[in-house]
Structures are given as structure tokens and as C-alpha cells.
Design a protein around this motif. Structure first.
Motif, PDB file in Angstrom:
ATOM      1  N   ALA A  20      20.801 -31.160 -33.039  1.00  0.00           N
ATOM      2  CA  ALA A  20      21.927 -30.688 -33.847  1.00  0.00           C
ATOM      3  C   ALA A  20      22.306 -29.258 -33.504  1.00  0.00           C
ATOM      4  O   ALA A  20      23.467 -28.890 -33.568  1.00  0.00           O
ATOM      5  CB  ALA A  20      21.583 -30.799 -35.328  1.00  0.00           C
ATOM      6  N   ASN A  21      21.339 -28.421 -33.150  1.00  0.00           N
ATOM      7  CA  ASN A  21      21.611 -27.019 -32.910  1.00  0.00           C
ATOM      8  C   ASN A  21      22.044 -26.708 -31.488  1.00  0.00           C
ATOM      9  O   ASN A  21      22.476 -25.610 -31.213  1.00  0.00           O
ATOM     10  CB  ASN A  21      20.378 -26.184 -33.255  1.00  0.00           C
ATOM     11  N   SER A  22      21.909 -27.615 -30.571  1.00  0.00           N
ATOM     12  CA  SER A  22      22.252 -27.324 -29.189  1.00  0.00           C
ATOM     13  C   SER A  22      23.448 -28.167 -28.759  1.00  0.00           C
ATOM     14  O   SER A  22      23.354 -29.375 -28.659  1.00  0.00           O
ATOM     15  CB  SER A  22      21.053 -27.576 -28.277  1.00  0.00           C
ATOM     16  N   LEU A  23      24.561 -27.494 -28.539  1.00  0.00           N
ATOM     17  CA  LEU A  23      25.776 -28.157 -28.078  1.00  0.00           C
ATOM     18  C   LEU A  23      25.642 -28.437 -26.589  1.00  0.00           C
ATOM     19  O   LEU A  23      25.240 -27.566 -25.815  1.00  0.00           O
ATOM     20  CB  LEU A  23      26.985 -27.271 -28.352  1.00  0.00           C
ATOM     21  N   THR A  24      25.973 -29.643 -26.180  1.00  0.00           N
ATOM     22  CA  THR A  24      25.921 -30.017 -24.773  1.00  0.00           C
ATOM     23  C   THR A  24      27.320 -30.388 -24.306  1.00  0.00           C
ATOM     24  O   THR A  24      27.999 -31.185 -24.953  1.00  0.00           O
ATOM     25  CB  THR A  24      24.958 -31.198 -24.559  1.00  0.00           C
ATOM     26  N   CYS A  25      27.727 -29.815 -23.195  1.00  0.00           N
ATOM     27  CA  CYS A  25      29.072 -30.033 -22.669  1.00  0.00           C
ATOM     28  C   CYS A  25      29.009 -30.633 -21.264  1.00  0.00           C
ATOM     29  O   CYS A  25      28.040 -30.439 -20.539  1.00  0.00           O
ATOM     30  CB  CYS A  25      29.830 -28.705 -22.580  1.00  0.00           C
TER      31      CYS A  25
END
Length: 150
Positions: A20-25
Motif C-alpha cells: 500500500a505504501n509503495s507506488l509502482t509505475c
């Protein structure tokens, strides 16, 4: 029995917080590279590296000294006259960068851009593994751990 189930639920919750805390693009910087893009987890270092790349196309990219707010960006640069695809950028940026409001430096040659800035995993373009999939996988792991520990 309930103690073991509670331990499993807490374990799954800790794993879920990491997702939830780490955005992955999605990540690529060329039209050919975007045919098979990689992925990157947003951090200050990845956003700063992408800021440097954006500065080669835009004149007003802000400097952010550090942030915990990130976004995924999808910028397509093209010639407006014949819509020939000249360059592409997909990656993680600081949320404060507002990539869609950046000014192109090379507009005299007829360049234009399409832009998307979003804040969910793989939203540039849409991801194939959604947050509900993490919930399903986490639930399966919790059930298996509960069975093993009982």
C-alpha cells in the motif's frame, strides 16, 4: 487456534502495508522501449532521476528536495502536423511536479504532448495486477498458514 489465526492476519497486514505504501509505475523512456516496459517503485532517487530526464524536454520542471508523495506519469511527445510519435516517457515523478502543466522547450519545431498523471499502481498505462489481487493472494496465504499452524 485463534492465536494462530491472529498471528497470520497480522503477518498479512504487515505485508499488505508494504504494498500500500509503495507506488509502482510502468517505466520506459523511448517509443521502442515502451513496447516492453519495465516497472519501478517510486522513491526520491527514482523521481529525481526522472526529473533530470524531464528537464531535457521541459523548461519549468520544479526541484523537489524530498517527498513521500509520488505519481505515475505518461507523456507522449509527437509532431502535431503528422502525429508522428517522437518520444515517450513513463515513470515515477514527485506529485508536486504536475507533469501535465510543464512547458515544452521545443514547441517551435511543432512538438506537442499527450499527458497523464495518476496515483495508483501501474496506471500509466493501466496495470494488469490490481489491489484486489493482493487481497486475494493475502487471504489465500493466511488460510494456508492457519491450516499449517493448526
Amino acid at each position: 487456534m485463534w492465536k494462530k489465526v491472529l498471528i497470520c492476519v497480522v503477518l498479512v497486514a504487515f505485508v499488505g502495508v508494504q504494498f500500500a505504501n509503495s507506488l509502482t509505475c510502468t517505466k520506459c523512456t523511448t517509443p521502442s522501449g515502451c513496447k516492453s516496459p519495465s516497472s519501478e517503485t517510486c522513491s526520491n532517487s527514482t523521481a529525481n532521476a526522472n526529473r533530470v530526464h524531464l528537464e531535457s524536454y521541459h523548461s519549468n520542471v520544479p526541484t523537489v528536495n524530498g517527498s513521500l508523495n509520488f505519481a505515475c506519469a505518461n507523456l507522449t511527445y509527437y509532431h502535431a502536423a503528422n502525429y508522428s510519435h517522437t518520444s515517450e516517457f513513463l515513470g515515477c515523478v514527485f506529485n508536486e511536479t504536475k507533469v501535465c502543466d510543464l512547458t515544452l522547450t521545443n514547441t517551435a519545431s511543432g512538438w506537442s504532448k499527450k499527458c497523464l498523471q495518476c496515483g495508483t499502481d501501474y496506471c500509466n498505462p493501466a496495470g494488469t495486477f490490481s489491489g484486489s489481487a493482493y487481497t486475494i493472494v493475502g487471504s489465500v496465504i493466511a488460510v494456508l498458514l492457519a491450516k499449517v499452524l493448526s
